[in-house]
Design a protein around this motif. Structure first.
Motif, PDB file in Angstrom:
ATOM      1  N   GLU A 126       0.833  -1.181  -0.118  1.00  0.00           N
ATOM      2  CA  GLU A 126      -0.063   0.013   0.092  1.00  0.00           C
ATOM      3  C   GLU A 126       0.971   1.313   0.091  1.00  0.00           C
ATOM      4  N   ARG A 127       1.560   1.320  -1.097  1.00  0.00           N
ATOM      5  CA  ARG A 127       2.781   2.500  -1.180  1.00  0.00           C
ATOM      6  C   ARG A 127       2.081   3.736  -1.322  1.00  0.00           C
ATOM      7  N   ASN A 128       0.957   3.729  -1.784  1.00  0.00           N
ATOM      8  CA  ASN A 128       0.270   5.276  -1.951  1.00  0.00           C
ATOM      9  C   ASN A 128      -1.027   5.368  -0.755  1.00  0.00           C
ATOM     10  N   TRP A 129      -0.859   4.953   0.240  1.00  0.00           N
ATOM     11  CA  TRP A 129      -1.923   5.027   1.355  1.00  0.00           C
ATOM     12  C   TRP A 129      -1.144   5.737   2.553  1.00  0.00           C
ATOM     13  N   LYS A 130      -1.272   7.059   2.746  1.00  0.00           N
ATOM     14  CA  LYS A 130      -0.165   7.458   3.937  1.00  0.00           C
ATOM     15  C   LYS A 130      -0.574   6.866   5.203  1.00  0.00           C
ATOM     16  N   TRP A 131      -1.973   6.719   5.418  1.00  0.00           N
ATOM     17  CA  TRP A 131      -2.158   6.081   6.805  1.00  0.00           C
ATOM     18  C   TRP A 131      -1.479   4.572   7.071  1.00  0.00           C
ATOM     19  N   PHE A 132      -1.329   3.886   5.990  1.00  0.00           N
ATOM     20  CA  PHE A 132      -0.794   2.454   6.292  1.00  0.00           C
ATOM     21  C   PHE A 132       0.661   2.636   6.207  1.00  0.00           C
ATOM     22  N   LYS A 133       1.363   3.781   5.391  1.00  0.00           N
ATOM     23  CA  LYS A 133       2.699   3.964   5.510  1.00  0.00           C
ATOM     24  C   LYS A 133       3.176   4.570   6.966  1.00  0.00           C
ATOM     25  N   MET A 134       2.162   5.459   7.787  1.00  0.00           N
ATOM     26  CA  MET A 134       2.377   5.973   9.074  1.00  0.00           C
ATOM     27  C   MET A 134       2.371   4.994  10.006  1.00  0.00           C
ATOM     28  N   MET A 135       1.597   3.670   9.829  1.00  0.00           N
ATOM     29  CA  MET A 135       1.482   2.339  10.529  1.00  0.00           C
ATOM     30  C   MET A 135       2.868   1.792  10.243  1.00  0.00           C
ATOM     31  N   MET A 136       3.365   1.817   9.298  1.00  0.00           N
ATOM     32  CA  MET A 136       4.506   0.878   9.165  1.00  0.00           C
ATOM     33  C   MET A 136       5.648   1.761   9.410  1.00  0.00           C
ATOM     34  N   GLY A 137       5.572   3.055   9.684  1.00  0.00           N
ATOM     35  CA  GLY A 137       6.928   3.978   9.870  1.00  0.00           C
ATOM     36  C   GLY A 137       7.661   4.172   8.657  1.00  0.00           C
ATOM     37  N   GLY A 138       7.048   3.956   7.455  1.00  0.00           N
ATOM     38  CA  GLY A 138       7.496   4.240   6.283  1.00  0.00           C
ATOM     39  C   GLY A 138       7.071   3.351   5.136  1.00  0.00           C
ATOM     40  N   THR A 139       7.903   3.566   3.924  1.00  0.00           N
ATOM     41  CA  THR A 139       7.695   2.571   2.750  1.00  0.00           C
ATOM     42  C   THR A 139       8.805   2.131   2.221  1.00  0.00           C
ATOM     43  N   PHE A 140       8.851   0.996   1.578  1.00  0.00           N
ATOM     44  CA  PHE A 140       9.968   0.309   0.849  1.00  0.00           C
ATOM     45  C   PHE A 140      10.800   1.207  -0.135  1.00  0.00           C
ATOM     46  N   SER A 141      11.949   1.488  -0.014  1.00  0.00           N
ATOM     47  CA  SER A 141      12.776   2.340  -0.946  1.00  0.00           C
ATOM     48  C   SER A 141      13.591   1.471  -2.051  1.00  0.00           C
ATOM     49  N   TRP A 142      14.319   0.515  -1.317  1.00  0.00           N
ATOM     50  CA  TRP A 142      15.450  -0.441  -2.186  1.00  0.00           C
ATOM     51  C   TRP A 142      15.902  -1.451  -1.093  1.00  0.00           C
ATOM     52  N   HIS A 143      16.523  -2.582  -1.481  1.00  0.00           N
ATOM     53  CA  HIS A 143      17.169  -3.327  -0.851  1.00  0.00           C
ATOM     54  C   HIS A 143      18.524  -3.864  -1.677  1.00  0.00           C
ATOM     55  N   ALA A 144      19.487  -4.206  -0.718  1.00  0.00           N
ATOM     56  CA  ALA A 144      20.848  -4.748  -1.387  1.00  0.00           C
ATOM     57  C   ALA A 144      20.663  -6.174  -1.864  1.00  0.00           C
ATOM     58  N   LYS A 145      21.686  -6.533  -2.641  1.00  0.00           N
ATOM     59  CA  LYS A 145      21.479  -7.933  -3.256  1.00  0.00           C
ATOM     60  C   LYS A 145      21.671  -8.863  -1.844  1.00  0.00           C
ATOM     61  N   PHE A 146      20.821  -9.992  -2.172  1.00  0.00           N
ATOM     62  CA  PHE A 146      20.990 -10.984  -1.345  1.00  0.00           C
ATOM     63  C   PHE A 146      21.937 -11.598  -0.963  1.00  0.00           C
TER      64      PHE A 146
END
Length: 281
Positions: A126-146
């Motif tokens: 739910e990257r476009n829902w502000k309330w959900f992002k607030m509950m999560m403390g943020g939203t995904f940006s990127w991850h390093a290689k496994f």
């Protein structure tokens, strides 16, 4: 003498307060029912989801709690959600609700005192829902290689960290977030200095996404948000994790912590009348 007594009382108060801060509620597992929700939006879908579901079902059998599973967004109604002690989103990603009415039902469940456990890519939900992002403390940006790197327990006194390695070396994806909101209490962190950053492009992306964090970056946290109780870990990319005793212990203790915090669901306390009703802090 009176002054000494007052000091002793004050010290006892501080100790009691510190202990109660991370108190684990007693869980009567036979009264616990969880919903494992696996719907994903358009985009990448993790192959670990069936393994996560199977793992949680086995935990339910072992500990005596009931487990329902669904990837059908129609389960997101207030009347249906009120039966659950907590909702578990294993590696959900992108938009997982079909309508704003479903989003509102989910939000009101949290406001009523419900519980939420998020695993791995849940920050990409739910990257476009502000309330959900607030509950999560943020939203995904990127991850390093496994790769293999180290996790550092930050809050060893928390019950969900009980018995876990203080420094946990495992293969996983080092997740980063953006649009950060204050509130989540960090339990464990990626040691980003333990990443293999010989690739200049990877190093530059880590530096960019780590923001103001230097050596450690949050990876596991809990948050009492908007009436509800949440616990999230971004660990668990590999489907083999869900048969690894250490990782299984990790997520079970997260489930146990949230189940112990959720005493009841009181929908008279739910106040939102739309998905975007301003949060009452």
């Amino acid at each position: 003498m009176k002054r000494l007594s007052a000091i002793i009382v004050f010290i006892c108060f501080l100790v009691t307060s510190a202990c109660s801060l991370h108190a684990q509620g007693v869980v009567n597992w036979k009264n616990v029912r969880v919903l494992v929700y696996t719907k994903n939006g358009k985009g990448y879908v993790h192959d670990n989801i069936p393994s996560a579901v199977s793992c949680i079902q086995k935990l339910g059998q072992q500990h005596g709690f009931k487990v329902d599973t669904s990837r059908d967004a129609s389960v997101m109604t207030e009347n249906n959600l009120k039966q659950y002690s907590l909702l578990i989103f294993p590696s959900t990603n992108n938009d997982v609700f079909d309508t704003d009415e479903q989003r509102l039902a989910f939000r009101r469940y949290i406001e009523a005192g419900g519980g939420f456990v998020g695993l791995h890519s849940v920050t990409g939900t739910e990257r476009n829902w502000k309330w959900f992002k607030m509950m999560m403390g943020g939203t995904f940006s990127w991850h390093a290689k496994f790769q293999k790197f180290k996790e550092q327990v930050i809050t060893s006194s928390h019950p969900s960290m009980r018995g876990l390695p203080k420094v946990w070396e495992k293969e996983d994806e080092c997740y980063f977030a953006k649009e950060l909101y204050p509130g989540p209490r960090v339990l464990m962190a990626h040691n980003i200095t333990s990443l293999n950053l010989t690739d200049t492009a990877q190093k530059n992306l880590v530096d960019k996404n780590a923001g103001g964090y230097a050596d450690l970056y949050p990876s596991v946290w809990y948050y009492d948000f908007d009436g509800g109780h949440t616990w999230c870990t971004v660990l668990g990319h590999d489907k083999k994790d869900y048969s690894d005793p250490v990782y299984v212990k990790h997520i079970f203790q997260g489930i146990e912590y949230v189940a112990g915090q959720v005493k009841s669901r009181d929908f008279s306390k739910a106040y939102a009348d739309s998905r975007d009703t301003p949060v009452r802090f």
